[in-house]
Design a protein around this motif. Structure first.
Motif, short mmCIF file in Angstrom:
data_model
loop_
_atom_site.label_atom_id
_atom_site.label_comp_id
_atom_site.label_asym_id
_atom_site.label_seq_id
_atom_site.Cartn_x
_atom_site.Cartn_y
_atom_site.Cartn_z
N SER A 265 7.45 9.89 -11.80
CA SER A 265 8.04 8.56 -11.61
C SER A 265 8.07 8.17 -10.13
CB SER A 265 9.45 8.51 -12.20
OG SER A 265 10.28 9.48 -11.60
N ASP A 266 8.34 9.14 -9.26
CA ASP A 266 8.33 8.84 -7.82
C ASP A 266 6.91 8.52 -7.35
OD1 ASP A 266 11.03 9.21 -7.54
OD2 ASP A 266 10.89 11.29 -6.87
N TYR A 267 5.93 9.26 -7.86
CA TYR A 267 4.54 8.98 -7.50
C TYR A 267 4.13 7.60 -8.00
CZ TYR A 267 -0.53 9.17 -7.34
OH TYR A 267 -1.85 8.88 -7.10
N LEU A 268 4.51 7.28 -9.24
CA LEU A 268 4.19 5.97 -9.80
C LEU A 268 4.82 4.87 -8.96
CD1 LEU A 268 3.03 4.18 -12.05
CD2 LEU A 268 5.16 4.59 -13.33
N ASN A 269 6.04 5.08 -8.50
CA ASN A 269 6.70 4.08 -7.67
C ASN A 269 5.93 3.86 -6.37
OD1 ASN A 269 9.12 2.35 -7.21
ND2 ASN A 269 9.43 3.74 -5.49
N GLU A 270 5.43 4.93 -5.76
CA GLU A 270 4.62 4.81 -4.55
C GLU A 270 3.37 3.98 -4.81
OE1 GLU A 270 4.64 5.99 -1.23
OE2 GLU A 270 6.79 6.27 -1.57
N VAL A 271 2.68 4.28 -5.91
CA VAL A 271 1.46 3.55 -6.25
C VAL A 271 1.77 2.08 -6.45
CG1 VAL A 271 -0.33 3.28 -8.02
CG2 VAL A 271 0.33 5.57 -7.26
N ARG A 272 2.82 1.79 -7.19
CA ARG A 272 3.19 0.40 -7.46
C ARG A 272 3.57 -0.35 -6.18
NH1 ARG A 272 6.95 1.12 -12.93
NH2 ARG A 272 5.25 0.79 -14.45
N MET A 273 4.35 0.29 -5.34
CA MET A 273 4.81 -0.38 -4.13
C MET A 273 3.66 -0.66 -3.17
SD MET A 273 7.93 -1.15 -4.37
CE MET A 273 8.70 -1.05 -5.97
N ASN A 274 2.75 0.29 -3.03
CA ASN A 274 1.60 0.05 -2.16
C ASN A 274 0.71 -1.06 -2.71
OD1 ASN A 274 1.42 2.02 0.23
ND2 ASN A 274 1.95 3.41 -1.45
N PHE A 275 0.57 -1.12 -4.03
CA PHE A 275 -0.19 -2.20 -4.64
C PHE A 275 0.51 -3.54 -4.43
CE2 PHE A 275 -1.42 -4.74 -8.46
CZ PHE A 275 -2.77 -4.88 -8.16
N CYS A 277 2.41 -4.33 -1.96
CA CYS A 277 2.20 -4.70 -0.55
C CYS A 277 0.86 -5.42 -0.38
CB CYS A 277 2.24 -3.46 0.33
SG CYS A 277 3.88 -2.82 0.65
N GLU A 278 -0.19 -4.92 -1.02
CA GLU A 278 -1.49 -5.55 -0.93
C GLU A 278 -1.46 -6.97 -1.50
OE1 GLU A 278 -4.63 -3.25 -2.54
OE2 GLU A 278 -4.05 -1.40 -1.53
N LEU A 279 -0.79 -7.14 -2.65
CA LEU A 279 -0.70 -8.46 -3.26
C LEU A 279 0.11 -9.43 -2.39
CD1 LEU A 279 -0.12 -7.59 -7.04
CD2 LEU A 279 -2.26 -8.20 -5.89
N LEU A 280 1.20 -8.95 -1.84
CA LEU A 280 2.05 -9.81 -0.99
C LEU A 280 1.31 -10.23 0.27
CD1 LEU A 280 5.40 -7.84 -1.34
CD2 LEU A 280 4.97 -10.16 -2.20
N GLN A 281 0.49 -9.34 0.79
CA GLN A 281 -0.23 -9.64 2.03
C GLN A 281 -1.45 -10.52 1.80
OE1 GLN A 281 -1.27 -6.19 4.29
NE2 GLN A 281 -2.52 -7.31 5.76
N ASN A 282 -2.15 -10.31 0.70
CA ASN A 282 -3.48 -10.90 0.55
C ASN A 282 -3.60 -11.98 -0.52
OD1 ASN A 282 -4.63 -9.09 2.52
ND2 ASN A 282 -4.54 -7.47 0.97
N THR A 283 -2.53 -12.27 -1.26
CA THR A 283 -2.59 -13.30 -2.29
C THR A 283 -1.42 -14.26 -2.15
OG1 THR A 283 -1.21 -12.28 -4.03
CG2 THR A 283 -3.49 -11.51 -3.83
N ASP A 284 -1.50 -15.38 -2.89
CA ASP A 284 -0.40 -16.35 -2.93
C ASP A 284 0.37 -16.26 -4.25
OD1 ASP A 284 -0.91 -17.51 -0.39
OD2 ASP A 284 -2.57 -18.66 -1.25
N LEU A 285 0.26 -15.13 -4.94
CA LEU A 285 1.01 -14.94 -6.17
C LEU A 285 2.51 -15.04 -5.90
CD1 LEU A 285 -0.91 -11.86 -7.65
CD2 LEU A 285 -1.03 -14.23 -8.47
N SER A 286 3.24 -15.57 -6.87
CA SER A 286 4.69 -15.61 -6.74
C SER A 286 5.25 -14.20 -6.79
CB SER A 286 5.29 -16.45 -7.87
OG SER A 286 5.11 -15.79 -9.12
N ILE A 287 6.49 -14.04 -6.38
CA ILE A 287 7.13 -12.72 -6.42
C ILE A 287 7.20 -12.21 -7.86
CG2 ILE A 287 9.18 -11.37 -5.83
CD1 ILE A 287 7.62 -12.48 -3.43
N LEU A 288 7.45 -13.11 -8.80
CA LEU A 288 7.49 -12.72 -10.21
C LEU A 288 6.13 -12.20 -10.67
CD1 LEU A 288 8.90 -12.55 -12.95
CD2 LEU A 288 8.27 -14.96 -13.35
#
Length: 328
Positions: A265-275, A277-288
Protein backbone atom coordinates in the motif's frame (compact mmCIF):
# COMPACT_ATOMS: atom_id res chain seq x y z
CA UNK A 1 20.37 16.14 19.45
CA UNK A 2 22.07 18.24 16.78
CA UNK A 3 22.89 17.20 13.23
CA UNK A 4 26.44 18.22 12.38
CA UNK A 5 27.51 19.08 8.84
CA UNK A 6 31.13 19.80 7.99
CA UNK A 7 31.87 21.56 4.71
CA UNK A 8 35.36 20.98 3.36
CA UNK A 9 36.90 24.05 1.73
CA UNK A 10 39.75 24.12 -0.77
CA UNK A 11 41.32 26.55 -3.20
CA UNK A 12 39.67 26.64 -6.64
CA UNK A 13 36.46 25.11 -5.28
CA UNK A 14 33.12 25.89 -6.91
CA UNK A 15 31.25 27.87 -4.25
CA UNK A 16 27.79 26.57 -5.17
CA UNK A 17 28.97 22.97 -4.90
CA UNK A 18 29.47 23.57 -1.19
CA UNK A 19 27.05 26.27 -0.07
CA UNK A 20 24.00 24.71 -1.74
CA UNK A 21 24.26 21.68 0.52
CA UNK A 22 24.15 23.88 3.61
CA UNK A 23 21.33 26.01 2.20
CA UNK A 24 19.12 22.99 1.56
CA UNK A 25 19.62 21.73 5.12
CA UNK A 26 19.05 25.22 6.58
CA UNK A 27 15.82 25.54 4.60
CA UNK A 28 14.66 22.14 5.84
CA UNK A 29 15.34 23.09 9.45
CA UNK A 30 13.41 26.36 9.03
CA UNK A 31 10.44 24.56 7.48
CA UNK A 32 10.41 21.96 10.24
CA UNK A 33 10.34 24.69 12.88
CA UNK A 34 7.65 26.70 11.05
CA UNK A 35 5.33 23.72 10.56
CA UNK A 36 5.77 22.12 13.98
CA UNK A 37 7.37 19.04 12.41
CA UNK A 38 10.05 17.16 14.38
CA UNK A 39 13.27 19.11 14.08
CA UNK A 40 16.90 18.97 15.17
CA UNK A 41 19.46 21.64 15.80
CA UNK A 42 21.69 22.09 12.78
CA UNK A 43 25.38 22.84 13.18
CA UNK A 44 27.41 23.74 10.09
CA UNK A 45 31.20 23.87 10.36
CA UNK A 46 33.87 24.63 7.78
CA UNK A 47 37.36 23.15 7.56
CA UNK A 48 40.05 23.64 4.94
CA UNK A 49 42.85 21.56 3.53
CA UNK A 50 45.48 23.36 5.61
CA UNK A 51 43.35 25.21 8.22
CA UNK A 52 43.82 28.47 6.28
CA UNK A 53 41.39 30.57 4.28
CA UNK A 54 40.75 29.47 0.71
CA UNK A 55 40.20 31.35 -2.53
CA UNK A 56 37.36 29.93 -4.60
CA UNK A 57 37.21 29.61 -8.38
CA UNK A 58 35.28 32.89 -8.55
CA UNK A 59 37.79 34.76 -6.37
CA UNK A 60 35.90 34.75 -3.07
CA UNK A 61 37.87 34.20 0.12
CA UNK A 62 36.26 31.89 2.69
CA UNK A 63 37.54 31.25 6.19
CA UNK A 64 37.26 27.88 7.97
CA UNK A 65 35.46 27.89 11.31
CA UNK A 66 37.48 25.00 12.76
CA UNK A 67 40.86 23.36 12.42
CA UNK A 68 41.36 19.72 11.51
CA UNK A 69 43.10 18.91 14.79
CA UNK A 70 40.08 20.05 16.82
CA UNK A 71 37.66 17.47 18.17
CA UNK A 72 34.08 17.83 16.99
CA UNK A 73 31.35 15.57 15.70
CA UNK A 74 30.55 15.29 11.99
CA UNK A 75 27.42 13.44 10.95
CA UNK A 76 27.91 14.42 7.30
CA UNK A 77 31.06 15.68 5.59
CA UNK A 78 30.62 17.39 2.24
CA UNK A 79 33.42 17.59 -0.34
CA UNK A 80 33.14 20.27 -3.05
CA UNK A 81 33.95 20.22 -6.74
CA UNK A 82 37.31 21.68 -7.77
CA UNK A 83 37.58 23.94 -10.80
CA UNK A 84 39.57 22.34 -13.61
CA UNK A 85 42.43 19.95 -12.86
CA UNK A 86 42.05 18.75 -9.24
CA UNK A 87 45.49 17.13 -8.99
CA UNK A 88 47.44 20.18 -7.66
CA UNK A 89 44.91 20.61 -4.84
CA UNK A 90 44.85 16.90 -4.01
CA UNK A 91 48.67 16.69 -3.97
CA UNK A 92 48.94 19.29 -1.21
CA UNK A 93 46.06 18.02 0.94
CA UNK A 94 47.74 15.28 2.99
CA UNK A 95 46.55 16.76 6.28
CA UNK A 96 42.96 16.72 5.06
CA UNK A 97 43.27 13.24 3.57
CA UNK A 98 44.45 11.84 6.91
CA UNK A 99 41.50 13.54 8.62
CA UNK A 100 39.08 12.06 6.06
CA UNK A 101 40.42 8.58 6.76
CA UNK A 102 39.93 9.06 10.51
CA UNK A 103 36.39 10.33 10.01
CA UNK A 104 35.59 7.35 7.81
CA UNK A 105 36.53 5.02 10.66
CA UNK A 106 33.90 6.82 12.77
CA UNK A 107 31.21 5.78 10.25
CA UNK A 108 30.65 9.36 9.12
CA UNK A 109 28.57 9.98 5.99
CA UNK A 110 30.44 11.56 3.07
CA UNK A 111 28.93 13.38 0.12
CA UNK A 112 31.18 14.46 -2.75
CA UNK A 113 30.36 16.29 -5.95
CA UNK A 114 32.26 16.25 -9.23
CA UNK A 115 36.02 16.25 -8.74
CA UNK A 116 35.48 16.32 -4.98
CA UNK A 117 35.47 12.52 -5.22
CA UNK A 118 39.25 12.73 -5.78
CA UNK A 119 39.68 13.39 -2.05
CA UNK A 120 37.97 10.07 -1.28
CA UNK A 121 39.80 8.19 -4.03
CA UNK A 122 43.18 9.53 -2.90
CA UNK A 123 42.36 8.38 0.64
CA UNK A 124 41.82 4.86 -0.69
CA UNK A 125 38.18 4.82 0.39
CA UNK A 126 36.91 4.09 -3.13
CA UNK A 127 39.15 1.14 -4.01
CA UNK A 128 36.97 -1.53 -5.60
CA UNK A 129 33.93 0.67 -4.91
CA UNK A 130 31.50 2.34 -7.33
CA UNK A 131 32.11 6.01 -8.04
CA UNK A 132 31.07 8.68 -10.50
CA UNK A 133 32.33 12.17 -11.27
CA UNK A 134 31.94 14.91 -13.85
CA UNK A 135 32.07 13.34 -17.32
CA UNK A 136 35.05 15.47 -18.35
CA UNK A 137 37.20 13.75 -15.70
CA UNK A 138 36.12 10.14 -16.26
CA UNK A 139 39.32 9.10 -17.98
CA UNK A 140 41.62 11.04 -15.65
CA UNK A 141 39.94 9.56 -12.57
CA UNK A 142 40.24 6.02 -13.89
CA UNK A 143 43.87 6.55 -14.90
CA UNK A 144 44.79 8.05 -11.52
CA UNK A 145 42.84 5.48 -9.51
CA UNK A 146 42.59 2.26 -11.54
CA UNK A 147 41.04 0.34 -8.63
CA UNK A 148 37.84 2.42 -8.50
CA UNK A 149 34.72 1.03 -10.17
CA UNK A 150 33.82 3.99 -12.37
CA UNK A 151 30.09 4.20 -13.18
CA UNK A 152 30.07 6.35 -16.31
CA UNK A 153 26.34 5.88 -16.91
CA UNK A 154 25.22 7.07 -13.45
CA UNK A 155 24.96 10.59 -12.05
CA UNK A 156 25.04 9.33 -8.44
CA UNK A 157 26.59 6.38 -6.62
CA UNK A 158 26.49 5.00 -3.10
CA UNK A 159 28.88 2.65 -1.34
CA UNK A 160 28.32 2.26 2.38
CA UNK A 161 28.17 5.80 3.79
CA UNK A 162 29.86 7.39 0.76
CA UNK A 163 27.69 9.21 -1.79
CA UNK A 164 29.15 10.61 -5.02
CA UNK A 165 27.46 12.95 -7.49
CA UNK A 166 28.55 13.85 -11.01
CA UNK A 167 27.02 17.34 -10.99
CA UNK A 168 25.66 19.99 -8.64
CA UNK A 169 22.08 19.08 -9.57
CA UNK A 170 22.74 15.42 -8.78
CA UNK A 171 24.39 16.48 -5.53
CA UNK A 172 21.30 18.47 -4.56
CA UNK A 173 19.16 15.36 -4.98
CA UNK A 174 21.50 13.42 -2.68
CA UNK A 175 21.32 16.20 -0.09
CA UNK A 176 17.50 16.16 -0.18
CA UNK A 177 17.69 12.38 0.25
CA UNK A 178 19.61 12.99 3.47
CA UNK A 179 17.21 15.76 4.51
CA UNK A 180 14.47 13.13 4.48
CA UNK A 181 16.51 10.94 6.79
CA UNK A 182 16.99 13.83 9.26
CA UNK A 183 13.74 15.82 9.03
CA UNK A 184 11.27 13.40 7.44
CA UNK A 185 9.60 13.03 4.07
CA UNK A 186 7.19 15.98 4.28
CA UNK A 187 10.02 18.44 4.90
CA UNK A 188 12.10 16.81 2.16
CA UNK A 189 9.19 17.31 -0.26
CA UNK A 190 9.07 20.97 0.73
CA UNK A 191 12.80 21.27 0.04
CA UNK A 192 12.31 19.68 -3.37
CA UNK A 193 9.51 22.10 -4.16
CA UNK A 194 11.69 25.04 -3.15
CA UNK A 195 14.93 24.06 -4.91
CA UNK A 196 13.66 22.05 -7.91
CA UNK A 197 10.97 22.57 -10.52
CA UNK A 198 9.25 19.29 -9.64
CA UNK A 199 8.91 16.69 -6.91
CA UNK A 200 10.74 13.47 -7.69
CA UNK A 201 10.78 10.08 -6.02
CA UNK A 202 13.33 10.36 -3.23
CA UNK A 203 14.18 6.67 -3.46
CA UNK A 204 15.52 7.33 -6.98
CA UNK A 205 18.12 9.87 -5.80
CA UNK A 206 20.82 7.18 -5.72
CA UNK A 207 21.54 6.01 -9.25
CA UNK A 208 23.88 3.12 -8.40
CA UNK A 209 24.44 1.36 -5.08
CA UNK A 210 26.75 -1.54 -4.31
CA UNK A 211 24.17 -2.84 -1.85
CA UNK A 212 22.30 -5.62 -3.61
CA UNK A 213 18.57 -5.19 -3.29
CA UNK A 214 16.61 -8.28 -2.44
CA UNK A 215 13.76 -7.07 -4.63
CA UNK A 216 15.88 -7.88 -7.67
CA UNK A 217 15.97 -11.53 -6.67
CA UNK A 218 12.27 -12.00 -5.87
CA UNK A 219 10.55 -12.42 -9.22
CA UNK A 220 7.07 -12.45 -7.63
CA UNK A 221 7.64 -9.04 -6.06
CA UNK A 222 9.03 -7.64 -9.29
CA UNK A 223 5.80 -8.72 -10.97
CA UNK A 224 3.77 -7.30 -8.08
CA UNK A 225 5.40 -3.89 -8.52
CA UNK A 226 4.75 -3.94 -12.26
CA UNK A 227 1.14 -4.97 -11.65
CA UNK A 228 0.60 -2.10 -9.18
CA UNK A 229 2.10 0.38 -11.64
CA UNK A 230 -0.19 -0.85 -14.41
CA UNK A 231 -3.32 -0.94 -12.22
CA UNK A 232 -2.84 2.02 -9.90
CA UNK A 233 -6.06 3.70 -11.08
CA UNK A 234 -8.14 0.89 -9.63
CA UNK A 235 -9.71 1.97 -6.36
CA UNK A 236 -8.88 -1.24 -4.42
CA UNK A 237 -6.11 -3.05 -6.32
CA UNK A 238 -4.44 -4.99 -3.49
CA UNK A 239 -7.06 -7.75 -3.41
CA UNK A 240 -6.83 -8.18 -7.18
CA UNK A 241 -3.04 -8.19 -6.93
CA UNK A 242 -3.09 -11.16 -4.55
CA UNK A 243 -5.28 -13.09 -6.99
CA UNK A 244 -3.11 -12.07 -9.95
CA UNK A 245 0.15 -13.37 -8.50
CA UNK A 246 -1.38 -16.27 -6.53
CA UNK A 247 -0.32 -15.14 -3.07
CA UNK A 248 -2.32 -14.46 0.07
CA UNK A 249 -2.21 -10.97 1.57
CA UNK A 250 -0.13 -11.87 4.61
CA UNK A 251 2.59 -13.52 2.50
CA UNK A 252 2.51 -10.68 -0.01
CA UNK A 253 2.95 -8.05 2.70
CA UNK A 254 5.83 -9.94 4.30
CA UNK A 255 7.74 -10.60 1.07
CA UNK A 256 7.05 -7.15 -0.38
CA UNK A 257 8.30 -5.42 2.78
CA UNK A 258 11.37 -7.66 2.89
CA UNK A 259 12.21 -6.92 -0.75
CA UNK A 260 11.44 -3.20 -0.95
CA UNK A 261 11.32 -1.84 2.58
CA UNK A 262 7.71 -0.77 1.96
CA UNK A 263 4.32 -2.34 2.25
CA UNK A 264 2.37 -2.81 -1.01
CA UNK A 265 0.00 0.00 0.00
CA UNK A 266 2.87 2.39 0.72
CA UNK A 267 4.48 1.55 -2.62
CA UNK A 268 1.15 2.04 -4.39
CA UNK A 269 0.78 5.43 -2.71
CA UNK A 270 4.22 6.46 -4.00
CA UNK A 271 3.30 5.41 -7.54
CA UNK A 272 -0.01 7.26 -7.39
CA UNK A 273 1.46 10.43 -5.94
CA UNK A 274 4.27 10.62 -8.50
CA UNK A 275 1.73 10.10 -11.28
CA UNK A 276 -0.49 12.81 -9.78
CA UNK A 277 2.50 15.18 -9.77
CA UNK A 278 2.98 14.59 -13.50
CA UNK A 279 -0.70 15.29 -14.20
CA UNK A 280 -0.73 18.44 -12.06
CA UNK A 281 2.38 19.75 -13.78
CA UNK A 282 1.66 18.83 -17.38
CA UNK A 283 -2.14 18.85 -17.83
CA UNK A 284 -5.13 21.13 -17.17
CA UNK A 285 -7.19 18.34 -15.60
CA UNK A 286 -9.25 19.37 -12.60
CA UNK A 287 -8.17 18.17 -9.16
CA UNK A 288 -11.10 15.74 -9.18
CA UNK A 289 -9.95 14.31 -12.52
CA UNK A 290 -6.35 14.02 -11.31
CA UNK A 291 -7.62 12.20 -8.24
CA UNK A 292 -9.67 9.79 -10.35
CA UNK A 293 -6.85 9.01 -12.78
CA UNK A 294 -4.56 8.45 -9.80
CA UNK A 295 -6.88 5.91 -8.21
CA UNK A 296 -8.88 8.05 -5.77
CA UNK A 297 -12.65 8.33 -6.05
CA UNK A 298 -12.86 11.05 -3.39
CA UNK A 299 -11.24 14.42 -4.11
CA UNK A 300 -11.00 15.43 -0.44
CA UNK A 301 -9.30 12.17 0.50
CA UNK A 302 -6.88 12.54 -2.41
CA UNK A 303 -6.08 16.14 -1.45
CA UNK A 304 -5.48 15.11 2.15
CA UNK A 305 -3.17 12.25 1.15
CA UNK A 306 -1.31 14.48 -1.33
CA UNK A 307 -0.70 17.17 1.30
CA UNK A 308 0.51 14.59 3.79
CA UNK A 309 2.86 13.19 1.14
CA UNK A 310 4.18 16.44 -0.36
CA UNK A 311 3.58 19.12 2.25
CA UNK A 312 1.34 21.14 -0.06
CA UNK A 313 -2.14 20.82 -1.52
CA UNK A 314 -2.55 19.68 -5.16
CA UNK A 315 -3.49 23.21 -6.17
CA UNK A 316 -0.51 24.72 -4.40
CA UNK A 317 1.82 22.20 -5.99
CA UNK A 318 0.45 22.89 -9.49
CA UNK A 319 0.84 26.64 -9.02
CA UNK A 320 4.37 26.24 -7.68
CA UNK A 321 5.77 24.00 -10.43
CA UNK A 322 4.09 25.93 -13.21
CA UNK A 323 5.36 29.28 -11.98
CA UNK A 324 8.89 27.83 -12.01
CA UNK A 325 8.46 26.31 -15.46
CA UNK A 326 7.29 29.54 -17.07
CA UNK A 327 9.19 32.16 -15.09
CA UNK A 328 11.89 34.10 -16.91
Amino acid sequence: MSFNITLVLCDKMLVSSSTLAAEIFKFAQSMAMATANPTRDLVVRRVSTDDLSVTTSSGFEIQPTHCLHETFRSDLIHLPAIWRNPRPIINRSKKLLDWISRQHMLNTVFTAVGTGVYFLAESGLLDNKPVTTHWHYFDQLKKSYPNVLLQRQHFTTKTGNIYCAASINAMAEIIVYHVERVFGRVIARQAQRHFFHEIRNLSHAIGYSDEEESSLTDEAIIQAKIWLQDNMSKHSPTKDLCASIGMNRRTLNRRFKSATGQSPSDYLNEVRMNFACELLQNTDLSILEVASFSGYSNQSWFSSRFKTWSGSSPGEYRKSVRSKNFST
